[in-house]
Scaffold this motif. Sequence first.
Motif, PDB file in Angstrom:
ATOM      1  N   THR A  54      32.554 -21.560  31.343  1.00 25.18           N
ATOM      2  CA  THR A  54      32.707 -20.163  31.707  1.00 25.18           C
ATOM      3  C   THR A  54      34.188 -19.812  31.732  1.00 25.18           C
ATOM      4  O   THR A  54      35.053 -20.699  31.871  1.00 25.18           O
ATOM      5  CB  THR A  54      32.097 -19.849  33.080  1.00 25.18           C
ATOM      6  OG1 THR A  54      32.866 -20.519  34.095  1.00 25.18           O
ATOM      7  CG2 THR A  54      30.634 -20.293  33.150  1.00 25.18           C
ATOM      8  N   ILE A  55      34.476 -18.548  31.602  1.00 19.94           N
ATOM      9  CA  ILE A  55      35.869 -18.110  31.653  1.00 19.94           C
ATOM     10  C   ILE A  55      36.491 -18.481  32.990  1.00 19.94           C
ATOM     11  O   ILE A  55      37.642 -18.943  33.046  1.00 19.94           O
ATOM     12  CB  ILE A  55      35.955 -16.600  31.379  1.00 19.94           C
ATOM     13  CG1 ILE A  55      35.633 -16.330  29.900  1.00 19.94           C
ATOM     14  CG2 ILE A  55      37.328 -16.045  31.751  1.00 19.94           C
ATOM     15  CD1 ILE A  55      35.514 -14.872  29.538  1.00 19.94           C
ATOM     16  N   ASP A  56      35.738 -18.331  34.069  1.00 20.93           N
ATOM     17  CA  ASP A  56      36.267 -18.698  35.381  1.00 20.93           C
ATOM     18  C   ASP A  56      36.617 -20.181  35.442  1.00 20.93           C
ATOM     19  O   ASP A  56      37.643 -20.564  36.023  1.00 20.93           O
ATOM     20  CB  ASP A  56      35.244 -18.370  36.471  1.00 20.93           C
ATOM     21  CG  ASP A  56      35.111 -16.876  36.716  1.00 20.93           C
ATOM     22  OD1 ASP A  56      36.008 -16.130  36.280  1.00 20.93           O
ATOM     23  OD2 ASP A  56      34.103 -16.467  37.317  1.00 20.93           O
ATOM     24  N   GLU A  57      35.777 -21.037  34.846  1.00 15.55           N
ATOM     25  CA  GLU A  57      36.065 -22.473  34.838  1.00 15.55           C
ATOM     26  C   GLU A  57      37.329 -22.777  34.058  1.00 15.55           C
ATOM     27  O   GLU A  57      38.152 -23.607  34.470  1.00 15.55           O
ATOM     28  CB  GLU A  57      34.886 -23.234  34.217  1.00 15.55           C
ATOM     29  CG  GLU A  57      33.646 -23.308  35.090  1.00 15.55           C
ATOM     30  CD  GLU A  57      32.458 -23.912  34.362  1.00 15.55           C
ATOM     31  OE1 GLU A  57      31.593 -24.473  35.054  1.00 15.55           O
ATOM     32  OE2 GLU A  57      32.397 -23.841  33.112  1.00 15.55           O
ATOM     33  N   VAL A  58      37.491 -22.119  32.918  1.00 15.60           N
ATOM     34  CA  VAL A  58      38.684 -22.341  32.093  1.00 15.60           C
ATOM     35  C   VAL A  58      39.943 -21.920  32.849  1.00 15.60           C
ATOM     36  O   VAL A  58      40.951 -22.646  32.872  1.00 15.60           O
ATOM     37  CB  VAL A  58      38.575 -21.580  30.766  1.00 15.60           C
ATOM     38  CG1 VAL A  58      39.876 -21.705  29.967  1.00 15.60           C
ATOM     39  CG2 VAL A  58      37.397 -22.086  29.939  1.00 15.60           C
ATOM     40  N   VAL A  59      39.886 -20.766  33.471  1.00 16.59           N
ATOM     41  CA  VAL A  59      41.048 -20.281  34.218  1.00 16.59           C
ATOM     42  C   VAL A  59      41.410 -21.245  35.338  1.00 16.59           C
ATOM     43  O   VAL A  59      42.584 -21.610  35.519  1.00 16.59           O
ATOM     44  CB  VAL A  59      40.772 -18.867  34.775  1.00 16.59           C
ATOM     45  CG1 VAL A  59      41.875 -18.447  35.750  1.00 16.59           C
ATOM     46  CG2 VAL A  59      40.665 -17.862  33.634  1.00 16.59           C
ATOM     47  N   ARG A  60      40.406 -21.692  36.096  1.00 12.16           N
ATOM     48  CA  ARG A  60      40.677 -22.632  37.184  1.00 12.16           C
ATOM     49  C   ARG A  60      41.303 -23.914  36.669  1.00 12.16           C
ATOM     50  O   ARG A  60      42.286 -24.419  37.240  1.00 12.16           O
ATOM     51  CB  ARG A  60      39.389 -22.946  37.954  1.00 12.16           C
ATOM     52  CG  ARG A  60      38.940 -21.854  38.905  1.00 12.16           C
ATOM     53  CD  ARG A  60      37.913 -22.390  39.901  1.00 12.16           C
ATOM     54  NE  ARG A  60      36.707 -22.873  39.229  1.00 12.16           N
ATOM     55  CZ  ARG A  60      35.657 -22.108  38.967  1.00 12.16           C
ATOM     56  NH1 ARG A  60      35.667 -20.833  39.300  1.00 12.16           N
ATOM     57  NH2 ARG A  60      34.592 -22.612  38.371  1.00 12.16           N
TER      58      ARG A  60
END
Length: 219
Positions: A54-60
């Motif tokens: 997910t985009i959130d996972e990548v950002v984190r």
Amino acid sequence: MTTATISISEIFHSIQGESSFAGWPCAFVRLAGCGHGCNYCDTTYAEEAGTAMTIDEVVRRALTFDAPIVEVTGGEPLLQPEVYPLLSALCDKGAKVLLETGGFLPVNRVDPRVHTIIDIKTPSSGVAEQNCMDNIPLALASPKRFEFKIVVASEEDYLWARDFITKQGLLGKCTLIFGTVFGQLEPRLLAEWILRDRLPVRMQLQLHKYIWNPETRGV
């Protein structure tokens, strides 16, 4: 929370080896997929199937390195529509974000907070006819947001590139960076041609390939 997923080849922490940001610690987000077939591609493994995140996972994951810059690269990152919300999400977190694209696709949808590095492919790449010319006027209109990278494998490539940037009106307007195809052209020769022609461009070496083995992934 963003549930959209994006296909990732790798996320890693390294020294930025190219562009006007060369030398800085950098978190790299390499997206999977390309297919343009550049002859001197050095990341062909990025064409293999990636891992859905997910985009959130990548950002984190990218922000865990606490690096001063984050670069989204490929492959060809613009092939995945989810790259645009990913770039914006990184910017929203306060990151200094770079995008490196092969120059095949228009960059008009890229968040204006992103510093975009656009390749211009030379004849030896085998894909020079795929250069997206729509990106030239866009960069000229906002030169601080963009820079162009040109990799040459021969003097013929160099002369082609010199004429291209002159005809397109890029000299003196945008940051222009010339480099060599690693292992195919002596950097000394490119330096001599630039000096001979009084060409106002920046020369670069792929710094990471001199620090680590050129075949090493994740650097």
